[in-house]
Design a protein around this motif. Structure first.
Motif, PDB file in Angstrom:
ATOM      1  N   GLN A 278      32.198  33.848  42.886  1.00  0.00           N
ATOM      2  CA  GLN A 278      30.880  34.219  42.349  1.00  0.00           C
ATOM      3  C   GLN A 278      30.416  35.571  42.886  1.00  0.00           C
ATOM      4  N   ALA A 279      30.726  35.839  44.149  1.00  0.00           N
ATOM      5  CA  ALA A 279      30.318  37.125  44.731  1.00  0.00           C
ATOM      6  C   ALA A 279      31.034  38.274  44.030  1.00  0.00           C
ATOM      7  N   SER A 280      32.295  38.066  43.658  1.00  0.00           N
ATOM      8  CA  SER A 280      33.047  39.168  43.056  1.00  0.00           C
ATOM      9  C   SER A 280      32.468  39.543  41.687  1.00  0.00           C
ATOM     10  N   LEU A 281      31.878  38.590  40.993  1.00  0.00           N
ATOM     11  CA  LEU A 281      31.330  38.863  39.651  1.00  0.00           C
ATOM     12  C   LEU A 281      29.821  39.116  39.649  1.00  0.00           C
ATOM     13  N   GLN A 282      29.213  38.973  40.808  1.00  0.00           N
ATOM     14  CA  GLN A 282      27.749  38.941  40.893  1.00  0.00           C
ATOM     15  C   GLN A 282      27.061  40.144  40.249  1.00  0.00           C
ATOM     16  N   ASN A 283      27.616  41.349  40.485  1.00  0.00           N
ATOM     17  CA  ASN A 283      26.951  42.559  39.993  1.00  0.00           C
ATOM     18  C   ASN A 283      27.038  42.744  38.487  1.00  0.00           C
ATOM     19  N   LEU A 284      27.891  41.971  37.828  1.00  0.00           N
ATOM     20  CA  LEU A 284      27.998  42.105  36.381  1.00  0.00           C
ATOM     21  C   LEU A 284      26.781  41.516  35.681  1.00  0.00           C
TER      22      LEU A 284
ATOM     23  N   ASP B 296      41.901  38.403  53.735  1.00  0.00           N
ATOM     24  CA  ASP B 296      42.162  39.429  52.717  1.00  0.00           C
ATOM     25  C   ASP B 296      41.464  39.089  51.401  1.00  0.00           C
ATOM     26  N   LEU B 297      41.481  37.812  51.061  1.00  0.00           N
ATOM     27  CA  LEU B 297      40.840  37.402  49.804  1.00  0.00           C
ATOM     28  C   LEU B 297      39.339  37.714  49.835  1.00  0.00           C
ATOM     29  N   VAL B 298      38.727  37.519  50.995  1.00  0.00           N
ATOM     30  CA  VAL B 298      37.303  37.826  51.142  1.00  0.00           C
ATOM     31  C   VAL B 298      37.066  39.332  51.006  1.00  0.00           C
ATOM     32  N   PHE B 299      37.919  40.119  51.660  1.00  0.00           N
ATOM     33  CA  PHE B 299      37.785  41.582  51.519  1.00  0.00           C
ATOM     34  C   PHE B 299      37.981  42.001  50.057  1.00  0.00           C
ATOM     35  N   LEU B 300      38.929  41.349  49.393  1.00  0.00           N
ATOM     36  CA  LEU B 300      39.186  41.658  47.983  1.00  0.00           C
ATOM     37  C   LEU B 300      37.968  41.324  47.120  1.00  0.00           C
ATOM     38  N   GLY B 301      37.379  40.163  47.359  1.00  0.00           N
ATOM     39  CA  GLY B 301      36.170  39.775  46.625  1.00  0.00           C
ATOM     40  C   GLY B 301      35.059  40.795  46.842  1.00  0.00           C
ATOM     41  N   ASP B 302      34.985  41.325  48.063  1.00  0.00           N
ATOM     42  CA  ASP B 302      33.965  42.327  48.378  1.00  0.00           C
ATOM     43  C   ASP B 302      34.225  43.630  47.614  1.00  0.00           C
ATOM     44  N   ASP B 303      35.497  44.026  47.505  1.00  0.00           N
ATOM     45  CA  ASP B 303      35.872  45.196  46.683  1.00  0.00           C
ATOM     46  C   ASP B 303      35.436  45.005  45.243  1.00  0.00           C
ATOM     47  N   LEU B 304      35.771  43.824  44.707  1.00  0.00           N
ATOM     48  CA  LEU B 304      35.469  43.557  43.297  1.00  0.00           C
ATOM     49  C   LEU B 304      33.961  43.589  43.084  1.00  0.00           C
ATOM     50  N   HIS B 305      33.244  43.047  44.045  1.00  0.00           N
ATOM     51  CA  HIS B 305      31.782  43.045  43.958  1.00  0.00           C
ATOM     52  C   HIS B 305      31.257  44.475  43.800  1.00  0.00           C
ATOM     53  N   LYS B 306      31.856  45.405  44.532  1.00  0.00           N
ATOM     54  CA  LYS B 306      31.413  46.797  44.473  1.00  0.00           C
ATOM     55  C   LYS B 306      31.822  47.464  43.158  1.00  0.00           C
ATOM     56  N   LEU B 307      33.065  47.185  42.731  1.00  0.00           N
ATOM     57  CA  LEU B 307      33.595  47.867  41.541  1.00  0.00           C
ATOM     58  C   LEU B 307      33.005  47.339  40.239  1.00  0.00           C
ATOM     59  N   LEU B 308      32.723  46.031  40.215  1.00  0.00           N
ATOM     60  CA  LEU B 308      32.328  45.402  38.951  1.00  0.00           C
ATOM     61  C   LEU B 308      30.821  45.507  38.753  1.00  0.00           C
ATOM     62  N   LYS B 309      30.391  46.695  38.415  1.00  0.00           N
ATOM     63  CA  LYS B 309      28.973  46.877  38.100  1.00  0.00           C
ATOM     64  C   LYS B 309      28.851  47.102  36.606  1.00  0.00           C
ATOM     65  N   ALA B 310      28.011  46.318  35.973  1.00  0.00           N
ATOM     66  CA  ALA B 310      27.869  46.451  34.513  1.00  0.00           C
ATOM     67  C   ALA B 310      27.201  47.783  34.186  1.00  0.00           C
TER      68      ALA B 310
END
Ligand SMILES: *[C@@H]1O[C@H](CO)[C@@H](O)[C@H](O)[C@H]1NC(C)=O
Ligand SMILES: *[C@@H]1O[C@H](CO)[C@@H](O)[C@H](O)[C@H]1NC(C)=O
Ligand SMILES: *[C@@H]1O[C@H](CO)[C@@H](O)[C@H](O)[C@H]1NC(C)=O
Ligand SMILES: *[C@@H]1O[C@H](CO)[C@@H](O)[C@H](O)[C@H]1NC(C)=O
Ligand SMILES: *[C@@H]1O[C@H](CO)[C@@H](O)[C@H](O)[C@H]1NC(C)=O
Length: 411
Positions: free
Chosen positions: A191-197, A397-411
């Protein structure tokens, strides 16, 4: 401050201090007992690391230390009262959904004379605490908001306890506290990885056709409250009532996100179609809609690819030693293979780390040394202990990856 005020202040201060010190430190008592059980040492669990862990707990949530103490105390009580009818200490093994592991070595620890059924598989959960402290080491650098950061730190601490409870006790209560807590963790990361969308889609966010009542972060809060308010007889029922996707589904969701982000369109389409077929995912269009909103540079995609590969390599190497994941494969019970497998941990992690952009805060856990009491013999001996240690590295690593996705995935 006048003199009376000052005196009152001193008295209050003194009484608060004595109240605090009068409380039993159950976490420390059980970790000290673990140290003695696994090493034969008379000395305590690493006091420098313990101080770091406690200050991290306080940073994450002022209630976390108390929740951990009550969890460990609950385990001791559950032992002392021999579990509960139908779930006696040591009774849940190879029945219902309680799996059997290679290590079967019931040994009594001195503190409360508790029989610990799988000493190595018990102690090797300390690396999950090391993920919590790494989350604190990275404190101001997270992209995810504070509530997610706090949830991640808390859930790894709960997993450290829950998995210890299970492998120590062979009770159903312990089994549930182990397995379902991993699901909370995966759900929070997804959910955190998609949150910013800011997408209003239960299919994407909840991995469900209908909205689930609570988010991963909210379920984490209920988990903490459970340890604070309930006795261990009630834990399994409470945890089983959490409405969240099982972890295959959630990991598949995370993988879909990564592929949507990091791969070119056609490749992503093919792989996501395959995943949907494999895990009977809800409609494909929802997942693909995600990609349509993205606009990442090739460099950004390459970073995500490398970071994902790192997490995947570490997690796959962990799964080799999971025991149930590969069924009755006798190779992983061969002593020589186990020793070589332990030697490979630092090599594989060093290779994975050459692919990622993550900071390394805890080289010892990456290398599997000084990572938990008894690791110098348990890593060679127990397949499942290697799973715990290496899962901690992969999940970090998965947590760090989720954090990356959170930053990159901005609508
Ligand atoms: C069983 O566990 C105890 C305590 O950790 C250890 O001293 C002993 O060597 C173990 N025995 C076997 C057969 O692994
Ligand atoms: C542990 O067992 C020993 C020997 O059976 C006994 O003397 C001792 O009182 C027990 N301790 C606790 C805390 O039950
Ligand atoms: C999300 O969708 C539901 C159902 O389609 C709707 O009731 C709700 O208002 C939507 N929320 C937002 C923030 O758009
Ligand atoms: C990728 O696919 C999406 C949805 O299928 C589409 O909207 C988008 O234009 C495609 N992008 C490229 C670069 O082909
Ligand atoms: C994607 O980025 C390019 C270059 O920065 C820009 O021209 C284009 O409009 C962007 N597309 C979308 C959908 O944001």
């Amino acid at each position: 401050m006048d003199r009376l005020g000052f005196v009152l202040f001193l008295v209050l201060g003194a009484s608060t201090t004595s109240l605090v010190s009068a409380q039993q430190d159950w976490t420390k008592d059980m970790l000290d007992a673990m140290q003695q059980l696994l090493t034969g040492d008379t000395f305590e669990f690493d006091p420098i690391y313990l101080a770091k862990l406690y200050s991290c707990f306080d940073k994450i949530d002022p209630k976390l230390k108390e929740a951990q103490d009550l969890a460990w105390q609950g385990m001791v009580n559950y032992h002392d009262q021999n579990g509960q009818p139908g779930d006696e200490w040591g009774s849940c093994l190879g029945n219902g959904h309680c799996a059997v592991y290679f290590e079967q070595n019931a040994t009594q620890q001195i503190f409360h004379n508790i029989t610990i059924y799988e000493p190595c598989n018990y102690a090797s959960n300390v690396p999950y605490y090391h993920v919590t402290t790494q989350i604190c080491d990275h404190w101001d650098l997270w992209n995810v908001p504070a509530d997610v950061r706090h949830a991640l730190g808390t859930v790894f601490a709960s997993l450290g306890f829950g998995s210890s409870f299970w492998h120590g006790s062979h009770t159903y209560a312990g089994n549930v506290a182990d397995n379902r807590v991993i699901e909370v963790l995966a759900y929070v990361v997804h959910q955190a990885s998609l949150q910013n969308l800011n997408v209003n889609s239960t299919v994407l966010m909840d991995l469900s056709m209908i909205k689930r009542p609570y988010s991963g972060v909210e379920i984490k809060a209920q988990l903490t409250d459970m340890f604070l308010e309930q006795s261990p007889e009630q834990w399994a029922e409470t945890i089983n009532s959490f409405d969240m996707p099982n972890y295959y589904k959630t990991f598949a969701g995370i993988v879909c996100t990564v592929f949507s982000v990091a791969l070119e369109n056609e490749t992503a389409d093919q792989i996501i179609d395959a995943l949907i077929a494999l895990f009977s995912f809800p409609p494909e269009e929802e997942m693909r809609a995600l990609t349509a909103t993205l606009n990442l540079t090739t460099e950004e995609k390459l970073v995500v690819q490398g970071n994902f590969e790192s997490a995947l390599i570490k997690l796959l190497y962990a799964f080799v030693w999971q025991e149930w994941a590969i069924g009755e494969n006798p190779i992983i019970y061969d002593p020589a293979i186990n020793e070589q497998g332990a030697d490979l941990i630092p090599v594989i992690n060093a290779f994975a780390n050459s692919l990622n952009t993550f900071p390394i805060y805890d080289q010892d856990v990456q290398d599997g040394v000084n990572s938990y009491p008894g690791d110098e013999w348990c890593n060679d001996y127990s397949p499942h202990a290697k799973w715990h240690l290496q899962a901690a590295n992969g999940l970090m690593d998965l947590v760090f990856l989720g954090d990356d996705l959170h930053k990159l995935l901005k609508a």
